[in-house]
Design a protein around this motif. Structure first.
Motif, PDB file in Angstrom:
ATOM      1  N   ILE A  12       0.846  -1.189   0.000  1.00  0.00           N
ATOM      2  CA  ILE A  12       0.000   0.000   0.000  1.00  0.00           C
ATOM      3  C   ILE A  12       0.886   1.245   0.000  1.00  0.00           C
ATOM      4  CG2 ILE A  12      -1.769   1.300   1.245  1.00  0.00           C
ATOM      5  CD1 ILE A  12      -2.701  -1.323   2.485  1.00  0.00           C
ATOM      6  N   PHE A  13       0.736   2.086  -1.032  1.00  0.00           N
ATOM      7  CA  PHE A  13       1.433   3.371  -1.097  1.00  0.00           C
ATOM      8  C   PHE A  13       0.419   4.486  -0.844  1.00  0.00           C
ATOM      9  CE2 PHE A  13       4.060   0.535  -3.579  1.00  0.00           C
ATOM     10  CZ  PHE A  13       5.343   0.911  -3.259  1.00  0.00           C
ATOM     11  N   ILE A  14       0.746   5.394   0.065  1.00  0.00           N
ATOM     12  CA  ILE A  14      -0.148   6.502   0.390  1.00  0.00           C
ATOM     13  C   ILE A  14       0.540   7.817   0.055  1.00  0.00           C
ATOM     14  CG2 ILE A  14      -1.501   7.646   2.181  1.00  0.00           C
ATOM     15  CD1 ILE A  14      -1.460   5.018   3.726  1.00  0.00           C
ATOM     16  N   ASP A  15       0.011   8.524  -0.953  1.00  0.00           N
ATOM     17  CA  ASP A  15       0.522   9.847  -1.294  1.00  0.00           C
ATOM     18  C   ASP A  15      -0.239  10.894  -0.475  1.00  0.00           C
ATOM     19  OD1 ASP A  15       1.977  11.802  -2.542  1.00  0.00           O
ATOM     20  OD2 ASP A  15       0.689  11.890  -4.320  1.00  0.00           O
ATOM     21  N   GLU A  16       0.377  12.058  -0.247  1.00  0.00           N
ATOM     22  CA  GLU A  16      -0.246  13.120   0.550  1.00  0.00           C
ATOM     23  C   GLU A  16      -0.703  12.580   1.905  1.00  0.00           C
ATOM     24  OE1 GLU A  16       0.111  15.980  -0.424  1.00  0.00           O
ATOM     25  OE2 GLU A  16       0.017  16.119  -2.609  1.00  0.00           O
ATOM     26  N   CYS A  17       0.189  11.872   2.572  1.00  0.00           N
ATOM     27  CA  CYS A  17      -0.209  11.169   3.792  1.00  0.00           C
ATOM     28  C   CYS A  17      -0.620  12.124   4.918  1.00  0.00           C
ATOM     29  CB  CYS A  17       0.907  10.242   4.269  1.00  0.00           C
ATOM     30  SG  CYS A  17       2.423  11.089   4.794  1.00  0.00           S
ATOM     31  N   PHE A  18      -0.168  13.375   4.875  1.00  0.00           N
ATOM     32  CA  PHE A  18      -0.539  14.304   5.943  1.00  0.00           C
ATOM     33  C   PHE A  18      -1.932  14.873   5.758  1.00  0.00           C
ATOM     34  CE2 PHE A  18       4.123  14.307   5.956  1.00  0.00           C
ATOM     35  CZ  PHE A  18       4.316  13.850   7.255  1.00  0.00           C
ATOM     36  N   GLN A  19      -2.633  14.399   4.732  1.00  0.00           N
ATOM     37  CA  GLN A  19      -4.033  14.751   4.540  1.00  0.00           C
ATOM     38  C   GLN A  19      -4.969  13.633   5.023  1.00  0.00           C
ATOM     39  OE1 GLN A  19      -4.959  17.924   2.944  1.00  0.00           O
ATOM     40  NE2 GLN A  19      -2.846  18.178   3.598  1.00  0.00           N
ATOM     41  N   ILE A  20      -4.409  12.558   5.563  1.00  0.00           N
ATOM     42  CA  ILE A  20      -5.220  11.421   6.006  1.00  0.00           C
ATOM     43  C   ILE A  20      -6.000  11.796   7.270  1.00  0.00           C
ATOM     44  CG2 ILE A  20      -5.182   9.023   6.811  1.00  0.00           C
ATOM     45  CD1 ILE A  20      -2.586   8.644   5.331  1.00  0.00           C
ATOM     46  N   SER A  21      -7.255  11.403   7.300  1.00  0.00           N
ATOM     47  CA  SER A  21      -8.056  11.618   8.510  1.00  0.00           C
ATOM     48  C   SER A  21      -7.703  10.555   9.551  1.00  0.00           C
ATOM     49  CB  SER A  21      -9.544  11.535   8.182  1.00  0.00           C
ATOM     50  OG  SER A  21      -9.900  10.209   7.807  1.00  0.00           O
ATOM     51  N   GLU A  22      -8.021  10.843  10.795  1.00  0.00           N
ATOM     52  CA  GLU A  22      -7.744   9.885  11.866  1.00  0.00           C
ATOM     53  C   GLU A  22      -8.499   8.578  11.624  1.00  0.00           C
ATOM     54  OE1 GLU A  22      -7.777   9.765  16.767  1.00  0.00           O
ATOM     55  OE2 GLU A  22      -8.928  11.284  15.694  1.00  0.00           O
ATOM     56  N   GLN A  23      -9.736   8.682  11.153  1.00  0.00           N
ATOM     57  CA  GLN A  23     -10.546   7.488  10.907  1.00  0.00           C
ATOM     58  C   GLN A  23      -9.919   6.601   9.829  1.00  0.00           C
ATOM     59  OE1 GLN A  23     -14.450   8.242   9.244  1.00  0.00           O
ATOM     60  NE2 GLN A  23     -15.307   6.448  10.259  1.00  0.00           N
ATOM     61  N   ASP A  24      -9.504   7.223   8.706  1.00  0.00           N
ATOM     62  CA  ASP A  24      -8.905   6.436   7.625  1.00  0.00           C
ATOM     63  C   ASP A  24      -7.551   5.860   8.028  1.00  0.00           C
ATOM     64  OD1 ASP A  24     -11.021   6.732   5.941  1.00  0.00           O
ATOM     65  OD2 ASP A  24     -10.158   8.391   4.791  1.00  0.00           O
ATOM     66  N   LEU A  25      -6.825   6.571   8.891  1.00  0.00           N
ATOM     67  CA  LEU A  25      -5.537   6.075   9.354  1.00  0.00           C
ATOM     68  C   LEU A  25      -5.701   4.738  10.082  1.00  0.00           C
ATOM     69  CD1 LEU A  25      -2.502   6.468   9.855  1.00  0.00           C
ATOM     70  CD2 LEU A  25      -3.095   7.763  11.909  1.00  0.00           C
ATOM     71  N   TYR A  26      -6.695   4.662  10.940  1.00  0.00           N
ATOM     72  CA  TYR A  26      -6.918   3.416  11.678  1.00  0.00           C
ATOM     73  C   TYR A  26      -7.420   2.303  10.764  1.00  0.00           C
ATOM     74  CZ  TYR A  26      -5.982   5.608  16.158  1.00  0.00           C
ATOM     75  OH  TYR A  26      -5.360   6.225  17.207  1.00  0.00           O
ATOM     76  N   ASP A  44       4.140  16.085   2.579  1.00  0.00           N
ATOM     77  CA  ASP A  44       4.769  17.328   3.021  1.00  0.00           C
ATOM     78  C   ASP A  44       4.149  17.730   4.356  1.00  0.00           C
ATOM     79  OD1 ASP A  44       5.766  19.833   3.425  1.00  0.00           O
ATOM     80  OD2 ASP A  44       4.967  20.709   1.576  1.00  0.00           O
ATOM     81  N   TYR A  45       4.940  17.673   5.420  1.00  0.00           N
ATOM     82  CA  TYR A  45       4.392  17.946   6.747  1.00  0.00           C
ATOM     83  C   TYR A  45       4.082  19.427   6.954  1.00  0.00           C
ATOM     84  CZ  TYR A  45       9.140  19.376   8.056  1.00  0.00           C
ATOM     85  OH  TYR A  45      10.356  19.998   8.115  1.00  0.00           O
ATOM     86  N   LEU A  46       4.556  20.291   6.059  1.00  0.00           N
ATOM     87  CA  LEU A  46       4.213  21.710   6.150  1.00  0.00           C
ATOM     88  C   LEU A  46       3.003  22.062   5.308  1.00  0.00           C
ATOM     89  CD1 LEU A  46       7.628  23.612   6.196  1.00  0.00           C
ATOM     90  CD2 LEU A  46       5.938  23.417   8.012  1.00  0.00           C
ATOM     91  N   GLN A  47       2.390  21.060   4.672  1.00  0.00           N
ATOM     92  CA  GLN A  47       1.205  21.325   3.875  1.00  0.00           C
ATOM     93  C   GLN A  47       0.046  21.734   4.784  1.00  0.00           C
ATOM     94  OE1 GLN A  47      -0.274  17.981   1.603  1.00  0.00           O
ATOM     95  NE2 GLN A  47      -0.686  19.301  -0.139  1.00  0.00           N
ATOM     96  N   ILE A  48      -0.862  22.522   4.219  1.00  0.00           N
ATOM     97  CA  ILE A  48      -2.025  22.963   4.986  1.00  0.00           C
ATOM     98  C   ILE A  48      -2.920  21.756   5.237  1.00  0.00           C
ATOM     99  CG2 ILE A  48      -3.992  24.538   5.035  1.00  0.00           C
ATOM    100  CD1 ILE A  48      -2.485  26.227   2.951  1.00  0.00           C
ATOM    101  N   PRO A  49      -3.310  21.511   6.472  1.00  0.00           N
ATOM    102  CA  PRO A  49      -4.167  20.353   6.762  1.00  0.00           C
ATOM    103  C   PRO A  49      -5.561  20.544   6.192  1.00  0.00           C
ATOM    104  CG  PRO A  49      -3.926  21.719   8.711  1.00  0.00           C
ATOM    105  CD  PRO A  49      -2.985  22.276   7.684  1.00  0.00           C
TER     106      PRO A  49
END
Length: 281
Positions: A12-26, A44-49
Motif C-alpha cells: 500500500i502506497f499513500i501519497d499526501e499522507c498528511f491529509q489522512i483523517s484519523e478514521q482512515d488512518l486506523y 509534506d508535513y508543512l502542507q495545509i491540513p
C-alpha cells in the motif's frame, strides 16, 4: 468501501499522507495487520491540513511508531524536488527555518493589475475576482460575454477569448460530462463562435483541448479564475507574477506562507500585501 479493495494489493502506497483523517488512518492500519501489508507513505508535513481537521498526524506517535514502525526519512525539504529556480529553494528554506519573511521582498508590493492572486478568506477572494474580472472585461476588445447571476456563481464572469475560467458544479450528477469538463479544473478559452454559441477551451491543468462546447448549456457552471484561497490553491503552479493578500491575518500561519510562496518557481513573481515585512509566524 474503497479501502477494502486494498486487501488484494501486495503493498500500500499513500501519497499526501498528511491529509489522512484519523478514521482512515486506523482503517489502513487494520488492513496492514489483518492482511500483512507493507505500507509506504509520502507527504509534506508543512502542507495545509484539511479544513476542520482536528488530528495532527505529523505529531502522532501512533502514525510514526505503530503504522510506520518508526521508519521515517526526511528529505532535504525543497532541493530534491527540482521544479524551482532563482534560488527559490533557499528562499523557502529561510522562511521555514527562521519563521519570518525576509526584507528583500519589500519592493514586491501587491497590485490588482496582475491576473493571479491568492488570499486567506472567501470574502477577499470574491472581492478581488470581481475587480479583476471587470478590468479584464473593459480592456478586452474581441468577442466577449459577461454574465451577471446568482446561484452557482455570484457576480460577473468574463467569457472572452484568451481568458481563464474555473469549471465548478455543486452536485454529483454532472450533466456536462459529455463535454469532458472536469470539476474544479481551470480552463483557458481559445475561441468563441458567437454565431452558433459555441466555444473552444483548453484545460490548464492537463493541456487537454475541448471543441464546440455549447456555451449557454454550461455558462452557469463557470466561475472566476483570478483569485484563489491559499488552502484551495494547494498543488497549483503559478508561472507568472502574482499577489498574496491578507498576510497580516493571524490565521495566515507558517504552513500557509510556505504553501502560497511555493506555488511559483521564482521568488521575483511573488508580490505581497504586508505592512510588517519582518513578521514572524
Amino acid at each position: 468501501e474503497g479501502l477494502r479493495k486494498l486487501k488484494n494489493r501486495g503493498t500500500i502506497f499513500i501519497d499526501e499522507c498528511f491529509q489522512i483523517s484519523e478514521q482512515d488512518l486506523y482503517k489502513i492500519y487494520l488492513l496492514k495487520i489483518k492482511y500483512n501489508k507493507n505500507v509506504f507513505c509520502g507527504g509534506d508535513y508543512l502542507q495545509i491540513p484539511p479544513v476542520n481537521a482536528k488530528y495532527d498526524i505529523f505529531n502522532s506517535s501512533f502514525f510514526i511508531n505503530t503504522m510506520l514502525n518508526g521508519n521515517i526519512i526526511e528529505l532535504n525539504y525543497l532541493n530534491e524536488f527540482g521544479r524551482f529556480s532563482d534560488n527559490m529553494t533557499d528562499y523557502l528554506d529561510e522562511i521555514k527555518d527562521k519563521q519570518y519573511i525576509p526584507n528583500y521582498v519589500v519592493n514586491n508590493k501587491s497590485t490588482l493589475e496582475f491576473d493571479k492572486h491568492l488570499c486567506l478568506t472567501n470574502k477577499k477572494r470574491e472581492e478581488i475576482n470581481k475587480i479583476v474580472s471587470i478590468r479584464k472585461y473593459n480592456d478586452f476588445e474581441g468577442d466577449k460575454i459577461m454574465t451577471d447571476r446568482g446561484g452557482y456563481c455570484v457576480g460577473m464572469v468574463l467569457m472572452a477569448d484568451g481568458n481563464h475560467v474555473l469549471y465548478h458544479v455543486n452536485h454529483k450528477n454532472d450533466k456536462n460530462k459529455n463535454y469532458g469538463l472536469k470539476n474544479n479544473f481551470q480552463y483557458k478559452i481559445t475561441g468563441i463562435d458567437t454565431v452558433n454559441d459555441k466555444f473552444n477551451l483548453i484545460c490548464i491543468n492537463t493541456n487537454e483541448p475541448l471543441y464546440n462546447v455549447d456555451l449557454f448549456k454550461i455558462l452557469n457552471f463557470f466561475k472566476y479564475s483570478f483569485c484563489f484561497t491559499v488552502d484551495g490553491a494547494q498543488g497549483m503552479k503559478i508561472n507568472e507574477p502574482f499577489c498574496i493578500w491578507e498576510m497580516n491575518n493571524k490565521l495566515f500561519t507558517l504552513n500557509r506562507v510556505i504553501s502560497s510562496f511555493g506555488r511559483t518557481t521564482k521568488k521575483d513573481y511573488i508580490h505581497i500585501d504586508l505592512n510588517n515585512f519582518n513578521k514572524k509566524f
